[in-house]
Design an enzyme around this catalytic site. Structure first.
Site: not given
Ligand code: AP5
Length: 213
Positions: A13, A88, A123, A156, A167
């Site tokens: 994402k 979410r 990552r 992270r 997660r």
């Molecule tokens: P990346 O782009 O980082 O993937 P992502 O989907 O953004 O992954 P996240 O781990 O950031 O998602 P998340 O939703 O769990 O975490 P968030 O920070 O929102 O890509 C991943 C890896 O793959 C990278 O190394 C990239 O280079 C590689 N890659 C990407 N695409 C690729 C491809 N096509 N091919 C090969 N490699 C690729 O949330 C963290 C925490 O915050 C949550 O657990 C929760 O506690 C809290 N939180 C955040 N938002 C909320 C909310 N709205 N409500 C409640 N809690 C929340």
């Protein structure tokens, strides 16, 4: 255009949102980045959020809804924005409706769990500009160093395998129901996200081209 990126942790994402943001100039609003910044800055919201994040659970709706609505009200969101990690839960999606915030399309990134666990474990992130790399699929030019600002990259705390597995469970229980919520509204565009980044990006762009504002 106002866009939501939906998908499990590690689906890409943030990676896809950053590229669309660069092409169109719409701000990339990552609630995960906002919360990690709050934790780093030692704010009250950060202190409340930390334990949930460390355990792979969602932070309380009222906390994240307040943060997100405040950010979307900024002038730079007038022409459009990309929501990465929000909503979410159904309550978060309902909050957008209640505030009269229009959503034009929801890109639903589809990828299997083994792929996301592998992607997340390799990552690396820049602590300053939040640019995301992958030591196997998207490495920086110089190992461990951000191409944009020369900072040392970090991993992270929530990318340990047991937290990632939690997660994924949280995603299935609380976030996946949003797929049918938005499908019923005719907003979902499925994007096959298991391939390499350029091919995912092409599919995302094709989906956006089929969206009318
Ligand atoms: P990346 O782009 O980082 O993937 P992502 O989907 O953004 O992954 P996240 O781990 O950031 O998602 P998340 O939703 O769990 O975490 P968030 O920070 O929102 O890509 C991943 C890896 O793959 C990278 O190394 C990239 O280079 C590689 N890659 C990407 N695409 C690729 C491809 N096509 N091919 C090969 N490699 C690729 O949330 C963290 C925490 O915050 C949550 O657990 C929760 O506690 C809290 N939180 C955040 N938002 C909320 C909310 N709205 N409500 C409640 N809690 C929340």
């Amino acid at each position: 255009m106002n866009i939501i990126l939906l998908g499990p942790p590690g689906a890409g994402k943030g990676t896809i949102a950053a590229r669309i943001s660069k092409e169109h100039g719409w701000p990339h609003l990552s609630t995960g980045d906002m919360l990690r910044e709050a934790v780093r800055d030692g704010t009250e919201s950060g202190a409340k959020a930390k334990s949930y994040m460390d355990e792979g659970k969602l932070v309380p709706d009222e906390l994240i809804i307040t943060i997100l609505l405040e950010r979307v009200a900024h002038d730079d969101c007038e022409e459009g924005f990309l929501l990465d990690g929000f909503p979410r839960t159904i309550a978060q999606a309902d909050a957008l409706v209640e505030q009269g915030i229009r959503i034009d399309t929801v890109l639903n990134l589809i990828v299997d769990h083994d792929t996301v666990v592998r992607r997340i474990s390799t990552r690396w992130t820049c602590p300053t500009c939040q640019r995301v790399y992958n030591s196997i699929t998207l490495p920086p030019t110089q190992e461990g160093i951000c191409d944009d600002d020369g900072e040392a990259l970090y991993q992270r705390e929530d990318q340990k395998e047991d937290v990632v597995r939690q997660r994924l469970v949280t995603y299935g229980e609380q976030t996946e129901p949003l797929i049918s919520y938005y499908r019923k509204k005719g907003l979902i565009k499925d994007v096959e996200a298991g391939g390499e980044v350029d091919s995912v990006m092409s599919s995302a762009k094709a989906a956006l081209n089929n969206t009318s504002e």
